[in-house]
Each structure stands twice: as structure tokens, then as C-alpha cells.
Enzyme design. Structure first.
Site, short mmCIF file in Angstrom:
data_model
loop_
_atom_site.label_atom_id
_atom_site.label_comp_id
_atom_site.label_asym_id
_atom_site.label_seq_id
_atom_site.Cartn_x
_atom_site.Cartn_y
_atom_site.Cartn_z
CB ALA A 45 2.91 -15.49 31.06
CD GLU A 100 13.40 -23.15 31.29
OE1 GLU A 100 11.61 -23.27 32.02
OE2 GLU A 100 12.17 -22.39 30.54
N GLY A 148 -0.06 -9.65 28.14
CA GLY A 148 -1.07 -8.63 28.43
C GLY A 148 -1.98 -7.97 27.16
N GLY A 181 0.54 -10.40 23.36
CA GLY A 181 1.69 -10.68 24.45
C GLY A 181 0.83 -11.30 24.87
C1 LIG Z 1 12.52 -17.08 26.52
C2 LIG Z 1 11.65 -16.80 27.98
C3 LIG Z 1 11.15 -17.99 28.19
C4 LIG Z 1 10.13 -17.39 29.60
N1 LIG Z 1 9.48 -18.03 30.55
C5 LIG Z 1 8.53 -17.97 31.48
C6 LIG Z 1 7.93 -18.80 31.58
O1 LIG Z 1 8.95 -19.93 31.96
N2 LIG Z 1 6.31 -18.97 32.79
C7 LIG Z 1 6.15 -17.39 32.53
O2 LIG Z 1 5.17 -16.77 33.46
N3 LIG Z 1 6.81 -16.32 32.00
C8 LIG Z 1 7.63 -16.45 31.72
N4 LIG Z 1 9.12 -15.71 30.36
C9 LIG Z 1 7.54 -14.19 30.62
C10 LIG Z 1 6.85 -14.06 29.99
O3 LIG Z 1 7.02 -14.30 28.55
C11 LIG Z 1 6.63 -12.53 29.81
O4 LIG Z 1 6.73 -12.70 31.23
C12 LIG Z 1 5.51 -12.18 29.12
O5 LIG Z 1 5.74 -12.62 27.64
C13 LIG Z 1 5.26 -10.73 29.73
O6 LIG Z 1 3.81 -9.84 28.81
P1 LIG Z 1 3.86 -8.98 28.04
O7 LIG Z 1 2.78 -8.68 27.22
O8 LIG Z 1 4.36 -7.90 29.01
O9 LIG Z 1 4.30 -8.98 26.19
P2 LIG Z 1 4.90 -9.53 25.72
O10 LIG Z 1 3.97 -11.29 26.07
O11 LIG Z 1 6.02 -9.66 26.07
O12 LIG Z 1 4.08 -9.10 24.09
C14 LIG Z 1 4.01 -7.77 23.83
C15 LIG Z 1 4.05 -7.62 22.39
O13 LIG Z 1 4.73 -6.35 22.02
C16 LIG Z 1 4.56 -6.45 21.09
N5 LIG Z 1 5.28 -4.67 21.00
C17 LIG Z 1 7.01 -4.16 21.49
N6 LIG Z 1 6.98 -3.40 20.84
C18 LIG Z 1 5.87 -3.21 20.57
C19 LIG Z 1 5.47 -1.19 19.55
N7 LIG Z 1 6.47 -0.57 19.72
N8 LIG Z 1 4.36 -0.93 18.40
C20 LIG Z 1 4.16 -2.91 18.61
N9 LIG Z 1 4.30 -4.03 18.89
C21 LIG Z 1 5.14 -3.76 19.87
C22 LIG Z 1 5.88 -7.12 20.75
O14 LIG Z 1 6.00 -8.29 19.65
C23 LIG Z 1 4.65 -8.64 21.70
O15 LIG Z 1 3.62 -9.52 21.13
C24 LIG Z 1 9.06 -15.68 29.56
C25 LIG Z 1 9.72 -15.23 28.85
C26 LIG Z 1 10.78 -15.30 27.71
C27 LIG Z 1 12.01 -14.27 26.86
#
Ligand SMILES: Cc1cc2nc3c(=O)[nH]c(=O)nc-3n(C[C@H](O)[C@H](O)[C@H](O)COP(=O)(O)OP(=O)(O)OC[C@H]3O[C@@H](n4cnc5c(N)ncnc54)[C@H](O)[C@@H]3O)c2cc1C
Length: 458
Positions: A308, A161, A6, A4
Site C-alpha cells: 500500500a 495472517e 494509489g 484503491g
Molecule cells: C489480503 C491482502 C492483504 C494485504 N495486506 C497488506 C498490508 O498489510 N500492508 C500493505 O502495505 N499492503 C498490503 N496488501 C497490498 C496492498 O493492499 C496493495 O499493494 C495496494 O492495495 C495496491 O494499491 P493499488 O492502488 O495499486 O491497487 P488497489 O488498492 O487494489 O486498488 C485498485 C482499484 O482499482 C479498481 N479497478 C481495477 N480494475 C479496474 C478497471 N478495469 N476499471 C475501473 N476500476 C478498476 C479496483 O476496484 C480497486 O478499487 C494486501 C493486499 C491483500 C490483497
């Protein structure tokens, strides 16, 4: 762990370091969640917001990408348990598996609501809404059962949204398709928020603009109202009101990925993992926890939002800390640089609050929202396609992706062509002149207007 926001930021930052990197994700693509609501409302196609993880790193020699799900973490042995294959040992671990939707234990939510956390979620919601529309067209009496009533739970950016986009889909796009008898039946979009405000993280001016704009577009906003229960045909509110509806979009809450529970540490509200100031796991300086799953604070004890930029900045900080450790230096505390907040409300309407007290609303806010999201999308192809699609949608007030693609369709006609009857199979072919004779007489009968009349179905 996790490709994702991160995981991608960490992998990119690790490209310049003398390490071997394994990037694990259970999917083979990176999802751009901020545009999911556009997939759900038929403005974009699913693959416009998804990008192949391998394709994102075409030339990173120290990287191995693996599509695998992490099932467990053995912190003492420093190994990850995967859904298939042997355990994966590590020297350093950056954990970024994000968050999942939570139903707060409200009856019926997990069975009947539509969460919006993944690409399949968005596709499911879009198919459902388009199917509801088709049902309302062919069975107008279903309108009384809320066939075209969408209830959206949660007045944060996702709820706002989705509500704005649903109102636009019904009010501008599908309305053009509606037959006369349905034109009078106004579809409803109801936004339900438990607190007394929309967009809690924004200023009072932006909040008021969001409320004003949504109301203008026909969204019924119900503040200080909770969802009590949901069934297949109704949403019951905390004040006892029952809204006939077959569509509840769940934008009300998220919790940390459940994998947090196998770390054996104290979990904070929302199941988030408490971390040290440098984002490492207490007692495990080789493990970093970043993004939605982490409960990091801004130095004054206030938790950082699940956004994000928090995930990508945190991941880059984790990589810097690993670099420092490898050189025998101490790591520094993480400092989040707040780049502001944005939320789109509808066509030519968004609110953007940028550093330095700059606030943009209306069309300027909307343009800045479009530009930023376009720039942040992964992959040139996706950026180009999304830009062209947005331009097309804007000029035509239309939505291109209004097809319902069943994931499990019935076998196609050709596949189900019946076998000829046994008698037919053994019947010797009629001589060619006899068949030609039958065709000629049929043509003659048709020309004379005596051909049998039958039903015409298109
Ligand atoms: C509908 C929606 C709209 C949003 N709009 C905004 C916005 O406008 N602006 C903003 O800043 N933020 C927004 N966000 C929030 C933002 O997307 C998150 O804060 C961000 O994605 C967090 O990043 P991350 O890397 O922690 O997790 P993610 O980006 O969610 O990535 C996690 C990844 O880990 C993988 N994963 C999970 N569990 C496992 C496992 N057990 N084994 C292997 N892989 C795994 C998943 O498949 C995924 O690809 C939004 C979120 C959503 C759901």
C-alpha cells in the site's frame, strides 16, 4: 483509474491543483485489503473495511466520481473505453487498477480455491467456513472428509495472517459452540509454503517468531512444499500427500491487473508494467502507472514490493510530476521511502520491522500493528467501529459476525404463503359463534390433558 490506495492518494493530492479530476472505479467503495482476512474469519463485517468513494471526498469541487469499469485504453487518442457510456478523453492519466490473484496454472485452483483479494472474496470464504462448521455439527461423519480442515497456500503476510486467524476462530471461538461429540475432533489449519521460510521479506528473528507462534497455536506449517492440485474434497501436495479438505485459501500469488496488456509495452514478471524513473509510461509522458500494476525499481534495479505505501507514495509522485509538466518543468525520479514491514500472527502477536532497525514482536508488535491499521483506515465511522469491535473481540474472545447471509436466499416463508384452495376461497365464512365454540372446546381438551400429542419443532 482505480479508487484503491494509489487512486485515493492521487485524488487527494490533485485537490489543490487547477485541474478537473475524474476518479473511476468499477466498485463504489475503497477496499482496505490489509483487514480482509478479518472479514473472512468473522472478526469484522464487510462494510468495516469498505468505504464509499464519494464519501471519502465530500468537499472536493474539482472531482467527479464515476462508477465504471475501464475496458480499454487508446494511448494515441488519449481516451479510455468504459463498460458503459461514451469514451472518456484525458490530458493526463494515472493508472492504478491494482492486481488480481493468479493460480499459476495449478489444476483445480481457479475452481475450488478461495482467493482473498476483494470484499466479496472474504465474505464468500467466511460463509463457506461457517457453513462447514454447521455441517460438521449436524453431520459429524463429514469431519473425515476434511469438513473442518483449512489449507492455506502461501507463507507471506496474507497466508500467515489467515492461518493465525483461522486457528483462533476454530480454537477459541467456534470451539465454545462445538457440541460434545465434536469437541474431540480437532479442526486443522495447514499452512503450505513453497520456499524454506515464512514472511520472506522479514528478518530471521521475525520469521522464527512467526513460525513458533503459529505452531504454538496449532497451525501445521509445511515449508518447502507445493500445492500440486485441488479438488472439491482434497488438496494434493507436491510430495504426494493428500489432505482431505474442502477449504483451500489462496494467498500464494498475485499478478498485475490484466488491463496492463492493452498498453502495448513490455511486461515484467507478474505481468507488471515497466515504467520510467518518474513512473510514467515509456513514450507516453502523460500516462503514469502506479501501485501493484507497476514494475518500479528502487534506483538500484530492485523491484519495489506490491504494498500500500508504494502505491500511495507513487501516486503522490505522479501528481507532483503532472504539476511539474504543467509548469513546463522536468519531472524527478521516484524515490520510495521504506516505512517498514508488519504482519500480525494472532492474538497479542505480531512482528513489526520499522526504519532505523527497530524490531517489535509479541504484544508490542501487535499493539503497533493495531494502531497503524486503525490510523490508515479510511473514514472516522470505520475507525470507530473497528476499534470498538476489536476491543469487544479481545475482551470476549469472541467473533461478532458469525452470521451466514446467503446472497441468493430461497424466497422467504411469507413470500411463499400458499394461496388458499379454490374450495376454501369460495366457502362462506363460518359464523363467529361456531369458531368461538371450537376454540373453547380445544382449550378444555388441553386443560384436561387430552389434546393430541404431536412433534414439537423449534
Ligand atoms: C489480503 C491482502 C492483504 C494485504 N495486506 C497488506 C498490508 O498489510 N500492508 C500493505 O502495505 N499492503 C498490503 N496488501 C497490498 C496492498 O493492499 C496493495 O499493494 C495496494 O492495495 C495496491 O494499491 P493499488 O492502488 O495499486 O491497487 P488497489 O488498492 O487494489 O486498488 C485498485 C482499484 O482499482 C479498481 N479497478 C481495477 N480494475 C479496474 C478497471 N478495469 N476499471 C475501473 N476500476 C478498476 C479496483 O476496484 C480497486 O478499487 C494486501 C493486499 C491483500 C490483497
Amino acid at each position: 483509474v482505480g479508487a484503491g490506495f494509489g487512486g485515493l492518494a492521487a485524488t487527494k493530492a490533485l485537490a489543490r491543483m487547477p485541474v478537473d479530476v475524474v476518479l473511476l472505479d468499477r466498485k463504489n467503495y475503497h477496499g482496505f485489503w490489509p483487514l480482509l482476512y478479518q472479514v473472512a474469519t468473522a472478526a469484522l463485517s464487510p462494510d468495516d473495511v469498505a468505504y464509499s468513494v464519494r464519501g471519502a471526498f465530500p468537499r472536493q469541487p474539482n472531482l467527479e466520481v464515476r462508477m465504471a469499469e475501464v475496458r480499454g485504453i487508446d494511448l494515441e487518442a488519449r481516451e479510455l473505453e468504459l463498460d458503459h457510456g461514451p469514451d472518456l478523453p484525458y490530458d493526463y492519466l494515472i493508472l492504478a487498477p491494482g492486481s488480481v490473484a493468479t493460480d499459476f496454472g495449478i489444476p483445480g485452483v481457479s475452481e475450488h480455491a478461495f482467493p482473498l483479494k476483494t470484499v466479496p472474496d472474504a465474505v464468500r470464504l467466511r460463509h463457506h467456513v461457517l457453513r462447514q462448521f454447521e455441517m460438521a455439527c449436524s453431520r459429524p461423519w463429514s469431519l473425515a472428509d476434511g469438513a473442518l480442515t483449512v489449507v492455506v497456500a502461501g507463507g507471506g503476510p496474507t497466508g500467515v495472517e489467515v492461518s493465525g486467524a483461522m486457528a483462533e476462530l476454530f480454537g477459541k471461538v467456534l470451539k465454545g459452540d462445538l457440541q460434545d461429540n465434536l469437541a474431540a475432533a480437532r479442526p486443522r489449519v495447514v499452512l503450505v509454503e513453497a520456499s524454506d521460510r515464512l514472511l520472506n521479506a522479514f528478518s530471521a528473528r521475525s520469521r522464527a517468531e512467526a513460525l513458533r507462534t503459529l505452531t504454538k497455536h496449532g497451525v501445521e506449517v509445511r515449508l518447502e512444499t507445493t500445492i500440486a492440485s485441488v479438488s472439491a474434497h482434497a488438496v494434493k501436495l507436491g510430495d504426494g500427500t493428500v489432505i482431505p479438505s474442502q477449504t483451500l485459501v489462496w494467498g500464494a500469488g498475485i499478478k498485475a491487473n490484466p488491463i496492463a496488456q492493452c498498453l502495448g509495452v513490455e511486461l515484467f514478471p507478474g505481468g507488471r508494467v515497466g515504467v520510467d524513473p518518474d513512473l510514467s509510461l515509456p513514450g507516453h509522458p502523460e500516462v503514469f502507472v502506479v501501485g501493484d500494476i507497476a514494475f518500479a525499481t528502487n534506483g538500484k534495479g530492485r523491484p519495489l514490493p506490491q504494498l500500500a505505501p508504494v502505491a500511495s507514495q507513487g501516486a503522490k509522485h505522479a501528481v507532483r510530476s503532472i504539476g511539474a509538466r504543467m509548469k513546463g518543468q522536468a519531472s524527478k525520479p521516484f524515490r520510495y521511502r521504506d516505512k517498514g514491514n508488519m504482519a500480525i500472527i494472532g492474538r497479542r502477536s505480531a512482528v513489526a520491522e520499522l526504519p532505523g532497525g527497530i524490531r517489535l514482536g509479541g504484544t508490542f508488535g501487535w499493539i503497533s500493528w493495531l494502531a497503524l491499521h486503525l490510523a490508515l483506515l479510511v473514514g472516522f465511522r470505520n475507525r470507530a467501529v473497528v476499534m470498538v469491535t476489536w476491543g469487544w473481540n479481545f475482551l470476549t474472545s469472541g467473533r461478532g459476525s458469525r452470521v451466514i447471509l446467503d446472497l441468493h436466499p430461497a424466497p422467504s416463508q411469507t413470500a411463499r404463503r400458499p394461496r388458499p384452495l379454490v374450495a376454501e376461497r369460495h366457502r362462506p365464512p363460518r359464523p363467529l359463534h361456531a369458531r368461538r365454540q371450537r376454540l373453547v372446546s380445544a382449550q378444555r381438551r388441553a386443560a384436561a390433558g387430552t389434546a393430541g400429542r404431536g412433534k414439537i419443532a423449534a
